[in-house]
Design a protein around this motif. Structure first.
Motif, PDB file in Angstrom:
ATOM      1  N   VAL A  46       0.825  -1.223   0.000  1.00  0.00           N
ATOM      2  CA  VAL A  46       0.000   0.000   0.000  1.00  0.00           C
ATOM      3  C   VAL A  46       0.857   1.270   0.000  1.00  0.00           C
ATOM      4  CG1 VAL A  46      -1.969  -1.125   1.119  1.00  0.00           C
ATOM      5  CG2 VAL A  46      -0.279   0.078   2.528  1.00  0.00           C
ATOM      6  N   ALA A  47       2.178   1.088  -0.015  1.00  0.00           N
ATOM      7  CA  ALA A  47       3.087   2.246   0.086  1.00  0.00           C
ATOM      8  C   ALA A  47       2.840   3.286  -1.014  1.00  0.00           C
ATOM      9  CB  ALA A  47       4.538   1.776   0.071  1.00  0.00           C
ATOM     10  N   ASP A  48       2.573   2.816  -2.246  1.00  0.00           N
ATOM     11  CA  ASP A  48       2.364   3.757  -3.347  1.00  0.00           C
ATOM     12  C   ASP A  48       1.142   4.648  -3.129  1.00  0.00           C
ATOM     13  OD1 ASP A  48       4.601   2.838  -4.581  1.00  0.00           O
ATOM     14  OD2 ASP A  48       3.553   1.596  -6.080  1.00  0.00           O
ATOM     15  N   LYS A  49       0.071   4.023  -2.609  1.00  0.00           N
ATOM     16  CA  LYS A  49      -1.160   4.803  -2.335  1.00  0.00           C
ATOM     17  C   LYS A  49      -0.897   5.878  -1.278  1.00  0.00           C
ATOM     18  CE  LYS A  49      -4.101   0.766  -2.840  1.00  0.00           C
ATOM     19  NZ  LYS A  49      -4.918  -0.173  -2.093  1.00  0.00           N
ATOM     20  N   LEU A  50      -0.158   5.482  -0.228  1.00  0.00           N
ATOM     21  CA  LEU A  50       0.145   6.432   0.846  1.00  0.00           C
ATOM     22  C   LEU A  50       1.048   7.546   0.325  1.00  0.00           C
ATOM     23  CD1 LEU A  50      -0.594   6.612   3.880  1.00  0.00           C
ATOM     24  CD2 LEU A  50      -1.090   4.374   2.939  1.00  0.00           C
ATOM     25  N   THR A  51       2.042   7.170  -0.494  1.00  0.00           N
ATOM     26  CA  THR A  51       2.965   8.168  -1.047  1.00  0.00           C
ATOM     27  C   THR A  51       2.191   9.171  -1.890  1.00  0.00           C
ATOM     28  OG1 THR A  51       4.683   6.492  -1.061  1.00  0.00           O
ATOM     29  CG2 THR A  51       5.099   8.458  -2.359  1.00  0.00           C
ATOM     30  N   ALA A  52       1.213   8.681  -2.646  1.00  0.00           N
ATOM     31  CA  ALA A  52       0.386   9.581  -3.451  1.00  0.00           C
ATOM     32  C   ALA A  52      -0.412  10.520  -2.545  1.00  0.00           C
ATOM     33  CB  ALA A  52      -0.547   8.768  -4.346  1.00  0.00           C
ATOM     34  N   ALA A  53      -0.895   9.994  -1.437  1.00  0.00           N
ATOM     35  CA  ALA A  53      -1.706  10.805  -0.528  1.00  0.00           C
ATOM     36  C   ALA A  53      -0.880  11.899   0.135  1.00  0.00           C
ATOM     37  CB  ALA A  53      -2.342   9.917   0.537  1.00  0.00           C
ATOM     38  N   ILE A  54       0.397  11.558   0.452  1.00  0.00           N
ATOM     39  CA  ILE A  54       1.269  12.517   1.135  1.00  0.00           C
ATOM     40  C   ILE A  54       1.459  13.792   0.307  1.00  0.00           C
ATOM     41  CG2 ILE A  54       3.664  12.875   1.924  1.00  0.00           C
ATOM     42  CD1 ILE A  54       3.649   9.787   2.543  1.00  0.00           C
ATOM     43  N   ALA A  55       1.371  13.647  -1.021  1.00  0.00           N
ATOM     44  CA  ALA A  55       1.597  14.785  -1.912  1.00  0.00           C
ATOM     45  C   ALA A  55       0.649  15.954  -1.651  1.00  0.00           C
ATOM     46  CB  ALA A  55       1.481  14.327  -3.367  1.00  0.00           C
ATOM     47  N   ASN A  56      -0.594  15.638  -1.301  1.00  0.00           N
ATOM     48  CA  ASN A  56      -1.516  16.770  -1.078  1.00  0.00           C
ATOM     49  C   ASN A  56      -2.356  16.677   0.197  1.00  0.00           C
ATOM     50  OD1 ASN A  56      -3.283  14.794  -1.837  1.00  0.00           O
ATOM     51  ND2 ASN A  56      -3.946  15.783  -3.743  1.00  0.00           N
ATOM     52  N   LYS A  57      -2.031  15.650   1.038  1.00  0.00           N
ATOM     53  CA  LYS A  57      -2.729  15.531   2.319  1.00  0.00           C
ATOM     54  C   LYS A  57      -1.708  15.384   3.435  1.00  0.00           C
ATOM     55  CE  LYS A  57      -6.349  13.221  -0.210  1.00  0.00           C
ATOM     56  NZ  LYS A  57      -6.846  11.916  -0.638  1.00  0.00           N
ATOM     57  N   ASN A  58      -2.143  15.683   4.641  1.00  0.00           N
ATOM     58  CA  ASN A  58      -1.265  15.605   5.796  1.00  0.00           C
ATOM     59  C   ASN A  58      -1.466  14.233   6.454  1.00  0.00           C
ATOM     60  OD1 ASN A  58       0.266  16.331   8.048  1.00  0.00           O
ATOM     61  ND2 ASN A  58      -1.495  17.297   9.067  1.00  0.00           N
ATOM     62  N   VAL A  59      -0.499  13.334   6.281  1.00  0.00           N
ATOM     63  CA  VAL A  59      -0.671  11.971   6.816  1.00  0.00           C
ATOM     64  C   VAL A  59       0.148  11.804   8.102  1.00  0.00           C
ATOM     65  CG1 VAL A  59      -0.488   9.498   6.321  1.00  0.00           C
ATOM     66  CG2 VAL A  59      -1.020  11.108   4.469  1.00  0.00           C
ATOM     67  N   CYS A  60      -0.509  11.342   9.155  1.00  0.00           N
ATOM     68  CA  CYS A  60       0.143  11.172  10.454  1.00  0.00           C
ATOM     69  C   CYS A  60      -0.076   9.751  10.966  1.00  0.00           C
ATOM     70  CB  CYS A  60      -0.438  12.129  11.501  1.00  0.00           C
ATOM     71  SG  CYS A  60      -0.433  13.853  11.000  1.00  0.00           S
ATOM     72  N   VAL A  61       0.808   9.339  11.892  1.00  0.00           N
ATOM     73  CA  VAL A  61       0.678   8.018  12.497  1.00  0.00           C
ATOM     74  C   VAL A  61       0.917   8.161  14.001  1.00  0.00           C
ATOM     75  CG1 VAL A  61       3.105   7.469  11.957  1.00  0.00           C
ATOM     76  CG2 VAL A  61       1.493   5.622  12.382  1.00  0.00           C
ATOM     77  N   LEU A  62       0.168   7.407  14.798  1.00  0.00           N
ATOM     78  CA  LEU A  62       0.329   7.477  16.255  1.00  0.00           C
ATOM     79  C   LEU A  62       1.549   6.641  16.671  1.00  0.00           C
ATOM     80  CD1 LEU A  62      -0.938   8.636  18.868  1.00  0.00           C
ATOM     81  CD2 LEU A  62      -2.302   6.553  19.025  1.00  0.00           C
ATOM     82  N   ILE A  76       9.046   4.097   8.742  1.00  0.00           N
ATOM     83  CA  ILE A  76       7.852   4.534   8.015  1.00  0.00           C
ATOM     84  C   ILE A  76       8.211   5.422   6.828  1.00  0.00           C
ATOM     85  CG2 ILE A  76       6.344   4.262  10.013  1.00  0.00           C
ATOM     86  CD1 ILE A  76       6.370   7.323  10.295  1.00  0.00           C
ATOM     87  N   LEU A  77       7.272   5.558   5.937  1.00  0.00           N
ATOM     88  CA  LEU A  77       7.480   6.325   4.701  1.00  0.00           C
ATOM     89  C   LEU A  77       7.850   7.775   5.004  1.00  0.00           C
ATOM     90  CD1 LEU A  77       4.321   5.010   2.811  1.00  0.00           C
ATOM     91  CD2 LEU A  77       6.695   4.580   2.109  1.00  0.00           C
ATOM     92  N   ASP A  78       8.772   8.321   4.198  1.00  0.00           N
ATOM     93  CA  ASP A  78       9.122   9.733   4.332  1.00  0.00           C
ATOM     94  C   ASP A  78       7.879  10.563   4.062  1.00  0.00           C
ATOM     95  OD1 ASP A  78      11.735   9.025   4.802  1.00  0.00           O
ATOM     96  OD2 ASP A  78      12.292   9.127   2.683  1.00  0.00           O
ATOM     97  N   GLY A  79       7.702  11.609   4.863  1.00  0.00           N
ATOM     98  CA  GLY A  79       6.550  12.478   4.654  1.00  0.00           C
ATOM     99  C   GLY A  79       5.381  12.155   5.575  1.00  0.00           C
ATOM    100  N   ILE A  80       5.446  11.024   6.261  1.00  0.00           N
ATOM    101  CA  ILE A  80       4.405  10.728   7.258  1.00  0.00           C
ATOM    102  C   ILE A  80       4.916  11.187   8.615  1.00  0.00           C
ATOM    103  CG2 ILE A  80       3.069   8.930   8.434  1.00  0.00           C
ATOM    104  CD1 ILE A  80       2.904   7.380   5.918  1.00  0.00           C
ATOM    105  N   LYS A  81       4.092  11.968   9.293  1.00  0.00           N
ATOM    106  CA  LYS A  81       4.496  12.561  10.564  1.00  0.00           C
ATOM    107  C   LYS A  81       4.073  11.656  11.724  1.00  0.00           C
ATOM    108  CE  LYS A  81       3.219  16.648  12.857  1.00  0.00           C
ATOM    109  NZ  LYS A  81       2.271  17.759  12.835  1.00  0.00           N
ATOM    110  N   THR A  82       4.964  11.496  12.706  1.00  0.00           N
ATOM    111  CA  THR A  82       4.609  10.719  13.892  1.00  0.00           C
ATOM    112  C   THR A  82       4.078  11.661  14.962  1.00  0.00           C
ATOM    113  OG1 THR A  82       6.397   9.201  13.396  1.00  0.00           O
ATOM    114  CG2 THR A  82       5.464   9.064  15.581  1.00  0.00           C
ATOM    115  N   VAL A  83       2.945  11.325  15.555  1.00  0.00           N
ATOM    116  CA  VAL A  83       2.404  12.158  16.645  1.00  0.00           C
ATOM    117  C   VAL A  83       2.260  11.293  17.906  1.00  0.00           C
ATOM    118  CG1 VAL A  83       1.152  13.707  15.104  1.00  0.00           C
ATOM    119  CG2 VAL A  83      -0.025  11.704  16.027  1.00  0.00           C
ATOM    120  N   ASP A  84       2.300  11.960  19.069  1.00  0.00           N
ATOM    121  CA  ASP A  84       2.038  11.262  20.334  1.00  0.00           C
ATOM    122  C   ASP A  84       0.590  11.558  20.739  1.00  0.00           C
ATOM    123  OD1 ASP A  84       2.122  13.879  21.147  1.00  0.00           O
ATOM    124  OD2 ASP A  84       3.954  13.675  22.346  1.00  0.00           O
ATOM    125  N   TYR A  85       0.195  11.112  21.936  1.00  0.00           N
ATOM    126  CA  TYR A  85      -1.198  11.313  22.343  1.00  0.00           C
ATOM    127  C   TYR A  85      -1.572  12.797  22.402  1.00  0.00           C
ATOM    128  CZ  TYR A  85      -2.034   6.376  23.338  1.00  0.00           C
ATOM    129  OH  TYR A  85      -2.212   5.033  23.209  1.00  0.00           O
TER     130      TYR A  85
END
Lengths: 102, 136, 111
Positions: A46-62, A76-85
């Protein structure tokens, strides 16, 4: 007003990430939590779909859900931001509209 | 081996923590070991995430039950099959997984690998050869 | 909720006498539980209790009796790693009773 989308199911098992990606608009934020965090890993089907999404959306992971499953930010993929609680709470507070994809 | 021994395979297909399937299956596996059957485990689909190395649950507050898989060797469960395609689809290799071993009583307690990497087709064949297959 | 009183502390236990909170355990808890069960604790008992606690620390599970017996045989010798010896120490079962004294949950698969 940009929306916050929350996905909590593994993209390898359910279609909720696909649904979310197809219906979230430019500038919106997508937060992956619980079993969905593994969708952020590098080199997956699914990496390609996520990479496409990162281009114009803000993708984060807990981050804590990522660590629980044995992974770190480095995997994790470059461009995905890690957030805490606290970051999770901030995201909810910043968005007047939150949609959970179950 | 007595003729009453059956081949049991527990097939694990779900990611841990998000749902309770993985933990429940592990408990059934540990209980089944008391009945002296020929037990093997398979991890495929999201089940491969159950045995990733370095699981750290302090941040999420979940109970980390991953260490218990390392006790499987003590329970004489030493046939653990990992589906190759499932790892690849998830960007993983065997290096992302815990080392699961057992001590071979018949070979001066030599430590041996319990994990066997198999293809999807090979796993299908293995499942066909079981008397009982329990999937979760 | 039932409690056991040890050195002035009231610790929660379940209906079978197992500690509810694993972190509540200290050595005197085992001694107090042994008094209730009329078991006289000696070094041999402590060997098993310490072994169980180390096993739990490493694997996060209380081992089944069969696993315990085999592991004790390997670590402490065959004369201790057999069920007759273990049942002499813990008449209500090395799994159930020793785990209780050690502050662990009842072993998985123990009925």
């Amino acid at each position: 007003m940009a929306k916050l989308h929350i996905v909590n199911k593994s993209p390898f098992e359910r279609s909720s990430l696909d649904s979310c990606l197809s219906k979230s608009t430019e500038g919106s934020t997508i937060l992956l939590i619980e079993d969905a965090v593994v969708g952020a890993l590098k080199g997956t089907v699914v990496a390609d779909k996520l990479t496409a999404a990162i281009a114009n959306k803000n993708v984060c992971v807990l981050g804590s859900d990522l660590n629980t499953r044995g992974f770190t930010e480095a995997e994790i993929l470059d461009g995905i931001k890690t957030v805490d609680y606290a970051g999770f709470v901030d995201l909810v507070a910043e968005h007047s509209n939150v949609q959970s994809w179950l | 081996m007595s003729e009453n021994i059956k081949k049991f395979m527990f097939v694990n297909t779900k990611a841990p923590y998000g749902t309770v399937y993985a933990l429940e299956s592990l408990e059934v596996v540990l209980i089944s070991a008391a009945f002296d059957q020929d037990v093997s485990l398979a991890f495929c689909d999201d089940g491969v995430f159950q045995i990733t190395d370095n699981q750290k649950t302090d941040g999420s507050g979940m109970k980390n039950f991953s260490a218990a898989y390392k006790a499987l060797g003590d329970y004489d469960i030493n046939k653990i099959y990992i589906e190759k395609e499932s790892l690849e689809e998830r960007g993983l290799t065997l290096d992302n997984l815990m080392k699961l071993t057992y001590e071979d009583e018949d070979d001066d307690w030599a430590e041996k690998d319990s994990i066997h990497l198999v293809t999807r087709a090979e796993l299908a064949d293995l499942m066909d050869k079981q008397d009982v297959t329990i999937s979760s | 909720m039932a409690t056991i009183s040890v050195e002035g502390k009231d610790l929660e236990v379940d209906e079978e006498g197992y500690l509810v909170n694993l972190d509540d355990w200290f050595p005197e808890v085992a001694t107090a539980m042994a008094v209730i069960d009329e078991v006289e604790m000696g070094d041999d008992h402590w060997d098993i209790i310490n072994f169980l606690r180390e096993y739990y620390e490493e694997y996060q599970i209380a081992p089944a009796v069969r696993v315990l017996t085999k592991a004790v045989a390997k670590k402490l010798g065959k004369e201790k790693g057999n069920s007759k010896y273990l049942y002499q120490l813990f008449p209500y079962g090395p799994g159930k009773q020793a785990c209780k004294f050690a502050g662990l949950p009842k072993p998985t698969g123990c009925v």
